[in-house]
Write a protein that holds these residues in place. Structure first.
Motif, PDB file in Angstrom:
ATOM      1  N   UNK A  50       0.363  -0.676   0.221  1.00 20.63           N
ATOM      2  CA  UNK A  50       0.098  -0.199   0.080  1.00 20.63           C
ATOM      3  C   UNK A  50       0.626   1.514  -0.527  1.00 20.63           C
ATOM      4  N   UNK A  51       1.922   1.252   0.807  1.00 22.76           N
ATOM      5  CA  UNK A  51       2.605   2.081   1.227  1.00 22.76           C
ATOM      6  C   UNK A  51       4.349   1.477   1.165  1.00 22.76           C
ATOM      7  N   UNK A  52       5.129   2.123  -0.642  1.00 22.70           N
ATOM      8  CA  UNK A  52       6.168   1.727  -0.971  1.00 22.70           C
ATOM      9  C   UNK A  52       6.989   2.350   0.045  1.00 22.70           C
ATOM     10  N   UNK A  53       7.864   1.504   1.249  1.00 24.45           N
ATOM     11  CA  UNK A  53       8.959   1.375   2.022  1.00 24.45           C
ATOM     12  C   UNK A  53      10.321   1.229   1.896  1.00 24.45           C
ATOM     13  N   UNK A  54      11.445   1.219   2.233  1.00 23.63           N
ATOM     14  CA  UNK A  54      12.708   1.211   2.182  1.00 23.63           C
ATOM     15  C   UNK A  54      13.294   1.077   3.256  1.00 23.63           C
ATOM     16  N   UNK A  55      12.855   1.876   4.411  1.00 19.64           N
ATOM     17  CA  UNK A  55      13.736   0.924   5.195  1.00 19.64           C
ATOM     18  C   UNK A  55      13.380  -0.212   6.063  1.00 19.64           C
ATOM     19  N   UNK A  56      12.605  -0.822   6.056  1.00 19.24           N
ATOM     20  CA  UNK A  56      13.384  -2.293   6.119  1.00 19.24           C
ATOM     21  C   UNK A  56      14.899  -2.799   5.290  1.00 19.24           C
ATOM     22  N   UNK A  58      16.879  -0.601   4.872  1.00 18.93           N
ATOM     23  CA  UNK A  58      18.186   0.036   6.217  1.00 18.93           C
ATOM     24  C   UNK A  58      18.272  -0.568   7.264  1.00 18.93           C
ATOM     25  N   UNK A  59      16.923  -0.742   7.984  1.00 14.04           N
ATOM     26  CA  UNK A  59      16.778  -1.447   9.149  1.00 14.04           C
ATOM     27  C   UNK A  59      17.479  -2.829   9.251  1.00 14.04           C
ATOM     28  N   UNK A  60      17.393  -3.772   8.682  1.00 10.60           N
ATOM     29  CA  UNK A  60      18.460  -4.775   8.449  1.00 10.60           C
ATOM     30  C   UNK A  60      19.548  -5.021   8.500  1.00 10.60           C
ATOM     31  N   UNK A  61      20.170  -4.002   7.248  1.00 12.86           N
ATOM     32  CA  UNK A  61      21.866  -4.282   7.051  1.00 12.86           C
ATOM     33  C   UNK A  61      22.503  -3.302   8.065  1.00 12.86           C
ATOM     34  N   UNK A  62      21.867  -2.256   8.594  1.00  8.92           N
ATOM     35  CA  UNK A  62      22.476  -1.165   8.845  1.00  8.92           C
ATOM     36  C   UNK A  62      22.513  -0.765  10.420  1.00  8.92           C
ATOM     37  N   UNK A  69      22.990  -7.767   9.641  1.00 10.46           N
ATOM     38  CA  UNK A  69      22.854  -8.938   8.924  1.00 10.46           C
ATOM     39  C   UNK A  69      24.721  -8.793   8.004  1.00 10.46           C
ATOM     40  N   UNK A  70      24.545  -7.263   7.262  1.00  2.00           N
ATOM     41  CA  UNK A  70      26.271  -6.826   6.682  1.00  2.00           C
ATOM     42  C   UNK A  70      27.314  -7.911   7.752  1.00  2.00           C
ATOM     43  N   UNK A 243      10.707  -7.498   7.844  1.00  2.00           N
ATOM     44  CA  UNK A 243      12.397  -7.794   8.929  1.00  2.00           C
ATOM     45  C   UNK A 243      12.740  -8.913   8.314  1.00  2.00           C
ATOM     46  N   UNK A 244      11.923  -9.967   8.692  1.00  2.00           N
ATOM     47  CA  UNK A 244      12.152 -12.042   8.692  1.00  2.00           C
ATOM     48  C   UNK A 244      12.513 -11.829   6.489  1.00  2.00           C
ATOM     49  N   UNK A 245      11.346 -10.720   6.255  1.00  2.00           N
ATOM     50  CA  UNK A 245      11.375 -11.692   5.270  1.00  2.00           C
ATOM     51  C   UNK A 245      12.065 -10.645   4.166  1.00  2.00           C
ATOM     52  N   UNK A 246      13.183  -9.854   4.341  1.00  2.00           N
ATOM     53  CA  UNK A 246      14.009  -8.607   3.645  1.00  2.00           C
ATOM     54  C   UNK A 246      15.409  -9.528   4.222  1.00  2.00           C
TER      55      UNK A 246
END
Length: 278
Positions: A50-56, A58-62, A69-70, A243-246
């Motif tokens: 519904x709302x595209x976000x890229x925060x997942x 950013x949260x998972x990697x950094x 994760x990185x 976050x798990x799927x990301x």
């Protein structure tokens, strides 16, 4: 002719169904990685965010200190690449020895080696851990690299491929004054490149996706590979699906890219004689 056409049509439908079954979960994972947790947990099911976000990402990697994760990604890369290189060296040498060299007890040793494939890998977990612990390799890359470096199936695969290369090639090279090492490096290795590529693909994928063994030998968060580490992305009381799927999507990227670049050799290796032309 009509029967053949019907058979092809049924095969095509079956393959399309199988592709659909495989692609839909992957597509859902990709799209859900751009959803907020609220959208995923919403009772109204939607494929597109519904709302595209890229925060997942950013949260998972950094931004996740408890689940780096990185760092896990780099750990897996080091372990998988190192094990793949080691496997290629060992199985190519072993395959050459079992297929081209003659020594007493060669076939008996090979049969015994093949018989070990009958035992499930889980049987070796406790003694293997004791060996790793004795060597002081717990929480060390070596614990994940060395144990899987000499897979019996890979040795069998390379040996069978070499069996399809005429022995006359070796004899001609020896007449010209070539040593066993020169025959192996300059004659055999170029011919078995397709099967070695497949071994590398299987080894890298198996090492990258391995969950059980790394979960046993790594108990420090910073040193974990990505596959066992992903379990830490879930919360203590509830699963953070976004976050798990990301994290899962990030984890499959290397193996997917590797397959894209090696699928040609993978198809060639389905014929054990494909390395010999003419």
């Amino acid at each position: 002719m009509e029967k053949k056409r019907i058979t092809k049509g049924i095969s095509l439908i079956f393959l399309l169904i199988m592709a659909f079954i495989w692609i839909v979960p992957l597509l859902y994972t990709i799209l859900s990685s751009f959803k907020s947790e609220a959208d995923i947990q919403s009772s109204a099911f939607t494929i597109l965010p519904i709302n595209w976000v890229i925060g997942n990402y950013q949260d998972v990697l950094f931004a996740n200190t408890s689940a780096p994760v990185a760092k896990w990604f780099m750990n897996s890369l080091i372990i998988s690449v190192s094990q793949t290189v080691l496997v290629i060296v060992l199985v190519s040498l072993a395959g050459y020895g079992y297929s081209r060299m003659k020594f007493k007890g060669r076939d008996a040793i090979f049969i015994f080696l093949m018989a070990t494939m009958m035992f499930p890998a889980v049987v070796n977990l406790i003694p293997l851990y004791k060996i790793i612990d004795t060597l002081g390799w717990v929480n060390n890359y070596m614990a994940a690299i060395v144990p899987g470096a000499a897979g019996v199936f890979n040795i069998f695969l390379v040996r069978q491929f070499m069996q399809g290369i005429p022995i006359d090639f070796d004899e001609s090279a020896r007449v010209d004054g070539a040593s066993d090492f020169q025959i192996f490096t300059k004659l055999i290795l170029p011919l078995i490149r397709p099967v070695l590529t497949v071994v590398a693909l299987f080894t890298f994928t198996g090492s990258w996706n391995d969950f059980l063994w790394p979960s046993i030998v790594f108990n420090e968060v910073e040193k974990m590979p990505i596959t066992p580490g992903l379990q830490l992305l879930q919360g203590m009381y509830a699963l953070d699906v976004a976050h798990a799927l990301t994290g899962a999507l990030i984890a499959i990227v290397p193996t997917f890219i590797l397959y894209l670049f090696t699928q040609k050799y993978f198809m060639e290796s389905l014929s054990l004689s494909s390395g010999v032309k003419g």
